[in-house]
Design an enzyme around this catalytic site. Structure first.
Site, PDB file in Angstrom:
ATOM      1  N   ARG A 140       0.855  -1.174   0.000  1.00  0.00           N
ATOM      2  CA  ARG A 140       0.000   0.000   0.000  1.00  0.00           C
ATOM      3  C   ARG A 140       0.898   1.234   0.000  1.00  0.00           C
ATOM      4  O   ARG A 140       1.951   1.238   0.652  1.00  0.00           O
ATOM      5  CB  ARG A 140      -0.890   0.022   1.256  1.00  0.00           C
ATOM      6  CG  ARG A 140      -2.036  -1.000   1.249  1.00  0.00           C
ATOM      7  CD  ARG A 140      -3.126  -0.612   0.247  1.00  0.00           C
ATOM      8  NE  ARG A 140      -4.261  -1.526   0.271  1.00  0.00           N
ATOM      9  CZ  ARG A 140      -4.410  -2.566  -0.540  1.00  0.00           C
ATOM     10  NH1 ARG A 140      -3.462  -2.858  -1.425  1.00  0.00           N
ATOM     11  NH2 ARG A 140      -5.501  -3.303  -0.476  1.00  0.00           N
ATOM     12  N   GLU A 150      -2.605   7.981  -4.677  1.00  0.00           N
ATOM     13  CA  GLU A 150      -2.717   7.023  -5.778  1.00  0.00           C
ATOM     14  C   GLU A 150      -3.945   7.369  -6.613  1.00  0.00           C
ATOM     15  O   GLU A 150      -5.040   7.410  -6.056  1.00  0.00           O
ATOM     16  CB  GLU A 150      -2.857   5.617  -5.187  1.00  0.00           C
ATOM     17  CG  GLU A 150      -2.833   4.544  -6.244  1.00  0.00           C
ATOM     18  CD  GLU A 150      -2.763   3.144  -5.634  1.00  0.00           C
ATOM     19  OE1 GLU A 150      -1.886   2.884  -4.796  1.00  0.00           O
ATOM     20  OE2 GLU A 150      -3.612   2.326  -6.008  1.00  0.00           O
ATOM     21  N   HIS A 176      -1.116  -0.110 -10.040  1.00  0.00           N
ATOM     22  CA  HIS A 176      -1.820  -0.999  -9.091  1.00  0.00           C
ATOM     23  C   HIS A 176      -2.440  -2.192  -9.839  1.00  0.00           C
ATOM     24  O   HIS A 176      -3.659  -2.417  -9.768  1.00  0.00           O
ATOM     25  CB  HIS A 176      -2.894  -0.208  -8.313  1.00  0.00           C
ATOM     26  CG  HIS A 176      -3.204  -0.848  -6.977  1.00  0.00           C
ATOM     27  ND1 HIS A 176      -3.509  -0.119  -5.852  1.00  0.00           N
ATOM     28  CD2 HIS A 176      -3.235  -2.150  -6.587  1.00  0.00           C
ATOM     29  CE1 HIS A 176      -3.733  -0.946  -4.826  1.00  0.00           C
ATOM     30  NE2 HIS A 176      -3.565  -2.180  -5.255  1.00  0.00           N
TER      31      HIS A 176
END
Lengths: 305, 305
Positions: free
Chosen positions: A218, A247, A266
């Site tokens: 993360r 993000e 991601h």
């Protein structure tokens, strides 16, 4: 499909792959009102109210912090996430990112046949040490891959209990001792208050200058301002990130223009083809449930992962 | 260093790492005139005339076609190349290229957070089959890496004798049967008349459309015009090339602008740090020589590798 087949709801849509998996494992797909097990493949905001006959909820996510924040997870039944299923995929992406950095594949893509500087910058994974921070399922998948590549793994976990295949296991309370002992770092820990900014100015300065940092966990595990400084100053060799903070990074984020940064959007665990890929794993867990065996990826109450 | 220490010349320069390796293995570094063994780390054009007391020449290259063309290799002594030493490094680069392609790292480097198309295009190595064409030392290093990544290896070699760790070994005379049975291809064969344009319009059309081709061998194994067509037409998913034909590609070569091509500048086995990295391997071969054991990487006369 016998009379005793366990009734399972697959919601919010009866995905064909998961329905087939449930049936192959001896389950019976029913509406939520009749179900004892809920397989939830929708969004957290759409999560339904549960009646008390639901004894197990299977979520498709790996990180469940959104479910915790939304107050969905309760202690009246078993909850599982899909971290075990994702582990192989994420471990593979971590290895790909690390090798791409070490072998200068990102540089080669951007700078056509710029042979001399690339040749000089290429490093081998073979013979190096890689610390895996947060040694759970991803590490269990990654360690054999690293070992086969001739690298040595240091595992960092909560308990410090030796992790299979790791040359050394270090309890997370002593993570700071790891930086100077490793060549590279893979972040695979959940996002918690304790892991926030685990990679910061101090850890970055303790790492060797040839170190690559790979983040498949993360974004908030990394203090991205400190990382930017370290990358600019040559304190470490590079960073390969599948997750960022924020993000996605802004279009004008200076990380985009650094030559020693690789950012993938991601996708360590791609959403496409998810239920097809996840179906055999779900079938195995349902088989375990019916056999009274331990379930894969049970969420532990009070810990947000 | 005893009176019986074997006299070894390290030419054209007495590289410190190789000198240390020779001495550590019980050799004595001397001028060429006195030597029985020559370690040659120079260019082919500078190769010296050899006297007959030289019984073994150790070359630092993996492919020795230049030495064959120049008529340097004779049958009056043993010649070794360094293919064994290079194998681990090249296998690692091959794995890095394959993973970079499958995980869309090249695309992510060029197209910032273009999530949807990248997510859809990511593929797993896990669960796939990889054919290795030319199953020698590189394959011996690559197969355990692929297996640890959850992939299955098909080995293609001359004899068809089963290769350790491969799910299937196919003799090179039957290479054409492999294309439809594999997901991806790694080229690791020497450049010979037989392997020239092994990847051509026919093999490309037989491969599945999700296939990646990795070339860590020599450019001429691939018919690059046919490859270009296949990449443009979506006959295969991509190509990751550390070697090309011509090499380097021209600045205006259309390969540079294809989104599904990764080209690294012939750095699978980097020249930088070469003698340092190679020294332990040379020491081992010298130890074997003195012990009367089989040498690593002996060049077989009449076969140009």
């Amino acid at each position: 499909m016998s009379a005793t087949a366990i009734p399972v709801a697959v919601e919010p849509t009866r995905d064909e792959h998961l329905v087939a998996a449930v049936e192959s494992a001896g389950g019976r797909v029913v509406d939520l009102a009749e179900a004892r097990v809920l397989v939830w493949i929708g969004a957290v905001d759409d999560f339904p109210d549960l009646h008390d006959r639901i004894v197990w909820v299977a979520l498709k996510t790996a990180g469940i912090e959104e479910y915790v924040s939304a107050g969905v997870i309760d202690d009246r039944r078993v909850w599982t996430n899909a971290s075990g299923f994702y582990a192989e995929n994420v471990a593979e992406h971590a290895l790909g990112l690390l090798l791409a950095g070490l072998r200068q594949i990102n540089t080669a893509v951007l700078r056509h046949w710029d042979k001399q500087p690339i040749d000089t910058a290429v490093r081998s994974l073979h013979g190096s040490t890689v610390a895996i921070i947060g040694a759970g399922g991803i590490a269990a998948s990654l360690i054999p891959r690293l070992t086969a590549c001739g690298a040595r793994a240091i595992a960092v976990n909560r308990s410090g209990r030796p992790v299979e295949g790791a040359a050394l296991t270090v309890p997370s309370a002593r993570t700071d001792e790891v930086w100077a002992q490793t060549d590279h770092v893979v972040l695979a820990a959940p996002a918690t208050a304790e892991t926030r900014h685990l990679i910061n100015a101090s850890s970055l300065s303790a790492l060797p200058s040839h170190a690559w940092i790979v983040n498949v966990a993360r974004g908030p595990l990394v203090d991205q301002a400190a990382l930017l400084d370290a990358l600019r100053n040559g304190e470490i060799a590079g960073a390969a990130l599948d997750v960022t903070d924020p993000e996605p990074p802004a279009d004008d984020d200076p990380m985009w223009s650094l030559p020693n940064v690789i950012i993938t959007p991601h996708v360590a665990n791609p959403a496409s083809g998810l239920t097809r890929a996840m179906a055999p794993w779900m079938a195995e867990n349902l088989r375990r449930y019916q056999a009274g065996e331990e379930l894969l990826a049970v969420v532990r109450p009070g810990r947000d992962y």
